[in-house]
Design a protein around this motif. Structure first.
Motif, PDB file in Angstrom:
ATOM      1  N   LYS A 129       1.976   9.026  -6.381  1.00  0.00           N
ATOM      2  CA  LYS A 129       2.300  10.435  -6.132  1.00  0.00           C
ATOM      3  C   LYS A 129       3.431  10.915  -7.033  1.00  0.00           C
ATOM      4  O   LYS A 129       3.492  12.093  -7.375  1.00  0.00           O
ATOM      5  N   GLU A 160      -8.803   4.146  -6.119  1.00  0.00           N
ATOM      6  CA  GLU A 160      -9.232   5.095  -5.085  1.00  0.00           C
ATOM      7  C   GLU A 160      -8.166   6.155  -4.835  1.00  0.00           C
ATOM      8  O   GLU A 160      -8.478   7.342  -4.703  1.00  0.00           O
ATOM      9  N   VAL A 161      -6.908   5.738  -4.770  1.00  0.00           N
ATOM     10  CA  VAL A 161      -5.810   6.683  -4.566  1.00  0.00           C
ATOM     11  C   VAL A 161      -5.721   7.649  -5.740  1.00  0.00           C
ATOM     12  O   VAL A 161      -5.552   8.863  -5.560  1.00  0.00           O
ATOM     13  N   ARG A 193       2.511   1.604  -3.399  1.00  0.00           N
ATOM     14  CA  ARG A 193       1.503   2.062  -4.360  1.00  0.00           C
ATOM     15  C   ARG A 193       1.280   3.564  -4.227  1.00  0.00           C
ATOM     16  O   ARG A 193       1.298   4.288  -5.219  1.00  0.00           O
ATOM     17  N   ALA A 194       1.086   4.041  -3.011  1.00  0.00           N
ATOM     18  CA  ALA A 194       0.842   5.467  -2.781  1.00  0.00           C
ATOM     19  C   ALA A 194       2.021   6.310  -3.252  1.00  0.00           C
ATOM     20  O   ALA A 194       1.831   7.340  -3.908  1.00  0.00           O
ATOM     21  N   ASP A 221       0.823  -1.213   0.000  1.00  0.00           N
ATOM     22  CA  ASP A 221       0.000   0.000   0.000  1.00  0.00           C
ATOM     23  C   ASP A 221       0.857   1.264   0.000  1.00  0.00           C
ATOM     24  O   ASP A 221       0.569   2.222  -0.726  1.00  0.00           O
ATOM     25  N   ARG A 251      -1.291   9.108 -14.547  1.00  0.00           N
ATOM     26  CA  ARG A 251      -2.288   8.509 -13.652  1.00  0.00           C
ATOM     27  C   ARG A 251      -3.608   8.289 -14.370  1.00  0.00           C
ATOM     28  O   ARG A 251      -4.283   7.279 -14.150  1.00  0.00           O
ATOM     29  N   LEU A 293      -6.030  11.696  -5.503  1.00  0.00           N
ATOM     30  CA  LEU A 293      -4.983  12.586  -6.023  1.00  0.00           C
ATOM     31  C   LEU A 293      -5.528  13.548  -7.063  1.00  0.00           C
ATOM     32  O   LEU A 293      -5.073  14.684  -7.168  1.00  0.00           O
ATOM     33  N   ALA A 304      -5.846   1.179  -5.719  1.00  0.00           N
ATOM     34  CA  ALA A 304      -5.065   2.106  -6.552  1.00  0.00           C
ATOM     35  C   ALA A 304      -5.996   3.092  -7.249  1.00  0.00           C
ATOM     36  O   ALA A 304      -5.689   4.286  -7.358  1.00  0.00           O
TER      37      ALA A 304
END
Length: 106
Positions: free
Chosen positions: A42, A98-99, A37-38, A34, A49, A103, A96
């Motif tokens: 970023k 969701e992230v 991935r974050a 996790d 993305r 972002l 991913a």
């Protein structure tokens, strides 16, 4: 007669770049998939993305009828070199998405 050698290179997709981020040493750098991935999400630009989001959605759709082992195998074929066996790929890729969404709101 002159021989010509043609070298064909493969332009890696965004999901292949993402998958290959999970190389043999990622677990020495990050304590979880996790966090890795974050950090990856970023680091890449907004355009990458957006493309990655579409590619993840397509991958998940293509794998929708497959079990976790088949999904893991397909994920590894994209370039994963060392995956955490405790992490289920489908939910993790949904995370991913969701992230990426979070972002995009920043």
């Amino acid at each position: 007669m002159e021989q010509k050698i043609v070298l064909v290179t493969h332009q890696r997709t965004e999901i292949e770049k993402f998958a290959s981020f999970f190389h043999q040493d990622w677990r020495y750098i990050y304590d979880s998939a996790d966090k890795a991935r974050a950090d990856y999400l970023k680091q890449v630009g907004e355009r990458q993305r957006q493309i990655l989001e579409r590619e993840i959605r397509a991958f998940l759709l293509a794998q929708s009828g497959n079990g976790s082992q088949a999904v893991l195998k397909a994920w590894c074929k994209l370039g994963v070199n060392n995956w955490d066996p405790k992490v289920q790929v489908k939910p993790w890729l949904n995370g991913a998405l969701e992230v990426i969404d979070l972002l995009a709101q920043d």
